[in-house]
Motif scaffolding. Structure first.
Motif, PDB file in Angstrom:
ATOM      1  N   LEU A 459      88.867  35.169 -29.573  1.00  0.00           N
ATOM      2  CA  LEU A 459      89.998  34.084 -29.526  1.00  0.00           C
ATOM      3  C   LEU A 459      90.558  34.086 -28.312  1.00  0.00           C
ATOM      4  O   LEU A 459      90.920  33.002 -27.542  1.00  0.00           O
ATOM      5  CB  LEU A 459      91.120  34.403 -30.430  1.00  0.00           C
ATOM      6  CG  LEU A 459      90.691  34.382 -32.066  1.00  0.00           C
ATOM      7  CD1 LEU A 459      91.801  34.998 -32.903  1.00  0.00           C
ATOM      8  CD2 LEU A 459      90.314  32.871 -32.686  1.00  0.00           C
ATOM      9  N   LEU A 460      90.820  35.369 -27.230  1.00  0.00           N
ATOM     10  CA  LEU A 460      91.196  35.092 -26.126  1.00  0.00           C
ATOM     11  C   LEU A 460      90.283  34.296 -25.192  1.00  0.00           C
ATOM     12  O   LEU A 460      90.732  33.414 -24.278  1.00  0.00           O
ATOM     13  CB  LEU A 460      91.795  36.546 -25.736  1.00  0.00           C
ATOM     14  CG  LEU A 460      92.724  37.213 -26.077  1.00  0.00           C
ATOM     15  CD1 LEU A 460      93.005  38.665 -25.580  1.00  0.00           C
ATOM     16  CD2 LEU A 460      94.116  36.414 -25.705  1.00  0.00           C
ATOM     17  N   PHE A 461      89.009  34.608 -25.309  1.00  0.00           N
ATOM     18  CA  PHE A 461      87.993  34.025 -24.405  1.00  0.00           C
ATOM     19  C   PHE A 461      88.082  32.541 -24.853  1.00  0.00           C
ATOM     20  O   PHE A 461      87.818  31.502 -23.978  1.00  0.00           O
ATOM     21  CB  PHE A 461      86.763  34.739 -24.834  1.00  0.00           C
ATOM     22  CG  PHE A 461      85.754  33.552 -24.241  1.00  0.00           C
ATOM     23  CD1 PHE A 461      85.201  33.732 -23.132  1.00  0.00           C
ATOM     24  CD2 PHE A 461      84.712  32.979 -25.115  1.00  0.00           C
ATOM     25  CE1 PHE A 461      84.136  33.001 -22.594  1.00  0.00           C
ATOM     26  CE2 PHE A 461      83.704  32.219 -24.706  1.00  0.00           C
ATOM     27  CZ  PHE A 461      83.426  32.136 -23.404  1.00  0.00           C
ATOM     28  N   LEU A 462      88.093  32.229 -26.072  1.00  0.00           N
ATOM     29  CA  LEU A 462      88.233  30.754 -26.415  1.00  0.00           C
ATOM     30  C   LEU A 462      89.304  29.955 -25.840  1.00  0.00           C
ATOM     31  O   LEU A 462      89.443  28.874 -25.349  1.00  0.00           O
ATOM     32  CB  LEU A 462      88.056  30.456 -27.957  1.00  0.00           C
ATOM     33  CG  LEU A 462      86.798  30.990 -28.372  1.00  0.00           C
ATOM     34  CD1 LEU A 462      86.824  30.703 -30.167  1.00  0.00           C
ATOM     35  CD2 LEU A 462      85.661  30.155 -28.003  1.00  0.00           C
ATOM     36  N   ALA A 463      90.358  30.729 -25.841  1.00  0.00           N
ATOM     37  CA  ALA A 463      91.727  30.219 -25.297  1.00  0.00           C
ATOM     38  C   ALA A 463      91.530  29.884 -23.827  1.00  0.00           C
ATOM     39  O   ALA A 463      91.891  28.725 -23.311  1.00  0.00           O
ATOM     40  CB  ALA A 463      92.778  30.924 -25.624  1.00  0.00           C
ATOM     41  N   VAL A 464      91.219  30.945 -23.260  1.00  0.00           N
ATOM     42  CA  VAL A 464      90.840  30.633 -21.743  1.00  0.00           C
ATOM     43  C   VAL A 464      89.907  29.656 -21.253  1.00  0.00           C
ATOM     44  O   VAL A 464      89.867  28.642 -20.390  1.00  0.00           O
ATOM     45  CB  VAL A 464      90.313  32.017 -21.028  1.00  0.00           C
ATOM     46  CG1 VAL A 464      90.054  31.794 -19.549  1.00  0.00           C
ATOM     47  CG2 VAL A 464      91.720  33.002 -21.422  1.00  0.00           C
ATOM     48  N   ASP A 465      88.688  29.584 -22.094  1.00  0.00           N
ATOM     49  CA  ASP A 465      87.666  28.714 -21.908  1.00  0.00           C
ATOM     50  C   ASP A 465      88.242  27.386 -22.325  1.00  0.00           C
ATOM     51  O   ASP A 465      88.010  26.322 -21.438  1.00  0.00           O
ATOM     52  CB  ASP A 465      86.813  28.836 -22.767  1.00  0.00           C
ATOM     53  CG  ASP A 465      85.374  27.981 -22.539  1.00  0.00           C
ATOM     54  OD1 ASP A 465      85.078  27.837 -21.236  1.00  0.00           O
ATOM     55  OD2 ASP A 465      84.781  27.509 -23.537  1.00  0.00           O
ATOM     56  N   LEU A 466      89.087  27.120 -23.059  1.00  0.00           N
ATOM     57  CA  LEU A 466      89.518  25.663 -23.664  1.00  0.00           C
ATOM     58  C   LEU A 466      90.674  25.250 -22.450  1.00  0.00           C
ATOM     59  O   LEU A 466      90.619  24.174 -22.155  1.00  0.00           O
ATOM     60  CB  LEU A 466      90.309  25.746 -24.934  1.00  0.00           C
ATOM     61  CG  LEU A 466      89.389  25.469 -26.016  1.00  0.00           C
ATOM     62  CD1 LEU A 466      90.083  26.059 -27.358  1.00  0.00           C
ATOM     63  CD2 LEU A 466      88.341  24.488 -26.268  1.00  0.00           C
ATOM     64  N   ALA A 467      91.500  26.405 -21.969  1.00  0.00           N
ATOM     65  CA  ALA A 467      92.286  25.999 -20.987  1.00  0.00           C
ATOM     66  C   ALA A 467      91.678  25.541 -19.563  1.00  0.00           C
ATOM     67  O   ALA A 467      92.229  24.622 -19.008  1.00  0.00           O
ATOM     68  CB  ALA A 467      93.083  27.068 -20.819  1.00  0.00           C
ATOM     69  N   VAL A 468      90.606  26.163 -19.250  1.00  0.00           N
ATOM     70  CA  VAL A 468      89.920  26.001 -18.045  1.00  0.00           C
ATOM     71  C   VAL A 468      89.412  24.398 -18.279  1.00  0.00           C
ATOM     72  O   VAL A 468      89.388  23.704 -17.180  1.00  0.00           O
ATOM     73  CB  VAL A 468      88.575  27.021 -17.642  1.00  0.00           C
ATOM     74  CG1 VAL A 468      87.806  26.361 -16.626  1.00  0.00           C
ATOM     75  CG2 VAL A 468      89.440  28.333 -17.607  1.00  0.00           C
ATOM     76  N   GLY A 469      88.643  24.169 -19.481  1.00  0.00           N
ATOM     77  CA  GLY A 469      88.068  22.876 -19.537  1.00  0.00           C
ATOM     78  C   GLY A 469      89.025  22.040 -19.574  1.00  0.00           C
ATOM     79  O   GLY A 469      88.718  20.894 -18.909  1.00  0.00           O
ATOM     80  N   ALA A 470      90.048  21.955 -20.249  1.00  0.00           N
ATOM     81  CA  ALA A 470      91.332  20.858 -20.056  1.00  0.00           C
ATOM     82  C   ALA A 470      91.672  20.824 -18.711  1.00  0.00           C
ATOM     83  O   ALA A 470      91.837  19.656 -18.218  1.00  0.00           O
ATOM     84  CB  ALA A 470      92.520  21.427 -20.937  1.00  0.00           C
ATOM     85  N   LEU A 471      91.972  21.881 -17.896  1.00  0.00           N
ATOM     86  CA  LEU A 471      92.261  21.728 -16.453  1.00  0.00           C
ATOM     87  C   LEU A 471      91.164  20.942 -15.661  1.00  0.00           C
ATOM     88  O   LEU A 471      91.686  19.988 -14.797  1.00  0.00           O
ATOM     89  CB  LEU A 471      92.563  22.948 -15.909  1.00  0.00           C
ATOM     90  CG  LEU A 471      92.844  23.077 -14.464  1.00  0.00           C
ATOM     91  CD1 LEU A 471      94.372  22.389 -14.368  1.00  0.00           C
ATOM     92  CD2 LEU A 471      93.092  24.597 -13.931  1.00  0.00           C
ATOM     93  N   ARG A 472      89.924  21.368 -15.773  1.00  0.00           N
ATOM     94  CA  ARG A 472      88.978  20.534 -15.094  1.00  0.00           C
ATOM     95  C   ARG A 472      88.700  19.052 -15.475  1.00  0.00           C
ATOM     96  O   ARG A 472      88.773  18.336 -14.497  1.00  0.00           O
ATOM     97  CB  ARG A 472      87.730  21.125 -15.313  1.00  0.00           C
ATOM     98  CG  ARG A 472      87.417  22.599 -14.475  1.00  0.00           C
ATOM     99  CD  ARG A 472      86.145  23.459 -14.745  1.00  0.00           C
ATOM    100  NE  ARG A 472      85.907  24.529 -14.078  1.00  0.00           N
ATOM    101  CZ  ARG A 472      85.047  25.283 -14.033  1.00  0.00           C
ATOM    102  NH1 ARG A 472      83.950  25.168 -14.968  1.00  0.00           N
ATOM    103  NH2 ARG A 472      85.165  26.541 -13.468  1.00  0.00           N
ATOM    104  N   GLY A 473      89.048  18.734 -16.864  1.00  0.00           N
ATOM    105  CA  GLY A 473      88.986  17.460 -17.112  1.00  0.00           C
ATOM    106  C   GLY A 473      90.099  16.532 -16.749  1.00  0.00           C
ATOM    107  O   GLY A 473      90.047  15.623 -16.250  1.00  0.00           O
ATOM    108  N   ARG A 474      91.292  17.196 -16.352  1.00  0.00           N
ATOM    109  CA  ARG A 474      92.588  16.519 -16.131  1.00  0.00           C
ATOM    110  C   ARG A 474      92.212  16.173 -14.369  1.00  0.00           C
ATOM    111  O   ARG A 474      92.612  15.141 -14.126  1.00  0.00           O
ATOM    112  CB  ARG A 474      93.793  17.301 -16.149  1.00  0.00           C
ATOM    113  CG  ARG A 474      95.000  16.585 -15.639  1.00  0.00           C
ATOM    114  CD  ARG A 474      96.087  17.525 -15.663  1.00  0.00           C
ATOM    115  NE  ARG A 474      96.286  17.917 -17.437  1.00  0.00           N
ATOM    116  CZ  ARG A 474      96.340  18.964 -17.598  1.00  0.00           C
ATOM    117  NH1 ARG A 474      96.053  20.108 -16.787  1.00  0.00           N
ATOM    118  NH2 ARG A 474      96.409  19.475 -18.714  1.00  0.00           N
ATOM    119  N   GLU A 475      91.474  17.145 -13.864  1.00  0.00           N
ATOM    120  CA  GLU A 475      91.042  16.921 -12.307  1.00  0.00           C
ATOM    121  C   GLU A 475      90.177  16.165 -12.206  1.00  0.00           C
ATOM    122  O   GLU A 475      90.269  15.377 -11.142  1.00  0.00           O
ATOM    123  CB  GLU A 475      90.821  18.490 -11.693  1.00  0.00           C
ATOM    124  CG  GLU A 475      91.806  19.549 -11.515  1.00  0.00           C
ATOM    125  CD  GLU A 475      91.165  20.762 -11.238  1.00  0.00           C
ATOM    126  OE1 GLU A 475      89.930  21.040 -11.371  1.00  0.00           O
ATOM    127  OE2 GLU A 475      91.985  21.685 -10.976  1.00  0.00           O
TER     128      GLU A 475
END
Length: 479
Positions: A459-475
């Motif tokens: 769950l921690l890995f997925l949370a970090v992965d989703l956060a990184v994906g969202a950040l890169r998508g915004r960029e």
């Protein structure tokens, strides 16, 4: 272990459309959608968890050789001058009691051959949980040769118990135990995911040799992948066995596994007679003294004779009665094949067996658990077991090395700039059919419940992965 291959330059060309092999059956379609997800999980999980697995493997390998190390380090306590005669066991126990009058007599392990000392065990103040005071007596002379601490049911001496705790928790307490549980839990996911990827790759050639043997003709990253996959396949069964048996000792998953064993009646049977460990520290072994009964130390000779007559002919541990009228318990301690784990309870007043528990009568799952744990510790087949575990650990270390090497070999190298390996592309989950997503979620939820450390870390890995994906998508949207 880490594997980031998305291209397959060395695979044969796909079959022409219309051939039987090219027909996209349901299983092929499902795997085609699941493969990127499995590949992404295998790659990232291995990168993050491999260091923990390496530490657990190396510390475990050190522990495997503690029987020989213990004999060397504690030779002054374990070895005595051999002789043809010996004094009665009761006299040996009496000498230990005299040397430590403030401790409560718990058990004795008689010398099982000439030149070996007798070990008398006491519950004593100031010792940590599961530790006892061990007093060593020369069985030929009845003289005390020394004392030490003794840990657990295996009666491990300091060097062995230190390495055991190092393997289990790195001497960091309960928090440290999570590292080994993390390694043992994720090893299943990483290894089985890697096997699925490797077998699926080999099936396209319809040649088992591609799965089981490395391709010596290959070069570069393809050669590394070949060694990584084939050695990992050979080591898989042993790794899963060691992981499964290790999880039975783990802090969180161990409780769940114990619950499952209890629900299905798979526990290891025990005598109904209370043992000293059932009552904690000072449990009143001396209660006989105030009731006119004989001193338990004086009765131990007859108890051992009864045990030998009952067929307990190997090394044994004799536990003294925990209260007035309670029986002695005698259990075999041999964990080598064939395992000798028979146990009996003896009434000291009559010298008769009042209860017995034969290893041959244990449920099959209890036997498998006993054998598996003995194998995990390197005891089941003696030196052969130690050699097998050594080969297994070296194979695991090699597979981890090749996994990281593939990641490095896949790095971008233009302009000579330093860079790590390219990550697995995103979007794998979106490609999985809805019904398959439901199945994956159900399986992951069940496994995460059984193995909590794996579930929480995922769950921690997925949370970090989703956060990184969202950040890169915004960029990407703002650039």
């Amino acid at each position: 272990m880490p594997r980031s291959d998305t291209s397959q330059p060395h695979d044969p060309a796909p079959h022409a459309p219309g051939t039987a092999e090219a027909a996209p059956g349901p299983a092929r379609t499902l795997w085609a959608s699941l493969r990127p997800l499995v590949l992404r999980m295998h790659f990232y999980a291995a990168i993050l968890v491999a260091p923990f697995i390496v530490v657990a493997a190396v510390t475990g390998l050190l522990y495997v050789y503690t029987p020989q190390l213990e004999q060397v380090v504690h030779a002054d306590l374990l070895a005595v001058e051999p002789a043809d005669t010996s004094v009665p066991l009761s006299q040996q126990v009496g000498a230990a009691v005299t040397a430590h009058p403030g401790a409560e007599l718990s058990a004795v392990r008689p010398a099982d051959e000439p030149g070996r000392s007798t070990r008398v065990l006491f519950d004593a103040d100031g010792l940590s949980e599961s530790y006892r005071l061990a007093v060593f007596v020369d069985p030929h002379t009845g003289e005390v040769v020394g004392d030490s601490t003794s840990y657990g049911s295996s009666a491990s001496l300091p060097v062995r118990s230190w390495l055991s705790e190092f393997h289990r928790s790195l001497h960091l307490g309960d928090a440290g135990r999570l590292y080994s549980e993390l390694a043992a839990s994720w090893l299943w996911a990483v290894a089985l995911g890697g096997l699925a990827l490797w077998v699926a790759r080999g099936r396209r050639t319809r040649r088992a040799r591609r799965v089981l043997l490395p391709r010596r003709s290959a070069s570069g990253r393809a050669r590394t992948l070949s060694w990584h996959g084939s050695v990992g396949t050979w080591a898989l069964a042993g790794l899963l066995l060691v992981s499964a048996t290790g999880l039975t000792w783990s802090q969180l998953a161990g409780d769940n596994i114990g619950g499952i064993r209890g629900a299905f009646g798979w526990q290891t049977p025990v005598l109904s007679a209370p043992a000293p460990s059932d009552h904690g520290g000072h449990s009143g072994h001396g209660d006989h003294a105030g009731h006119g009964a004989a001193d338990p130390a004086e009765e131990v000779d007859a108890v051992v004779d009864t045990a030998r007559s009952a067929g307990l002919d190997g090394p044994v541990e004799v536990s003294f009665p925990v209260g007035d009228g309670a029986p002695f318990t005698v259990k075999e301690t041999v964990q080598r094949w064939p395992v000798q784990q028979d146990a009996i309870a003896v009434d000291p007043s009559t010298g008769t067996v009042v209860e017995e528990l034969r290893f041959a009568d244990h449920p099959l799952m209890a036997k498998l658990s006993t054998w598996g744990i003995a194998f995990h510790m390197g005891l089941l087949f003696g030196v052969v077991n130690q050699v097998l575990l050594t080969v297994l650990v070296l194979s695991l270390l090699a597979v981890v090395f090749w996994g990281y090497r593939m990641w490095w070999q896949r790095r971008p190298t233009r302009d000579g700039a330093f860079a790590t390996g390219r990550p697995i592309p995103r979007g794998a989950w979106r490609a999985v059919p809805l019904w398959a997503k439901a199945g994956v979620v159900a399986v992951v939820a069940a496994v995460g419940y059984l193995l909590p450390v794996l579930g929480v870390s995922l769950l921690l890995f997925l949370a970090v992965d989703l956060a990184v994906g969202a950040l890169r998508g915004r960029e990407a949207r703002t650039s």
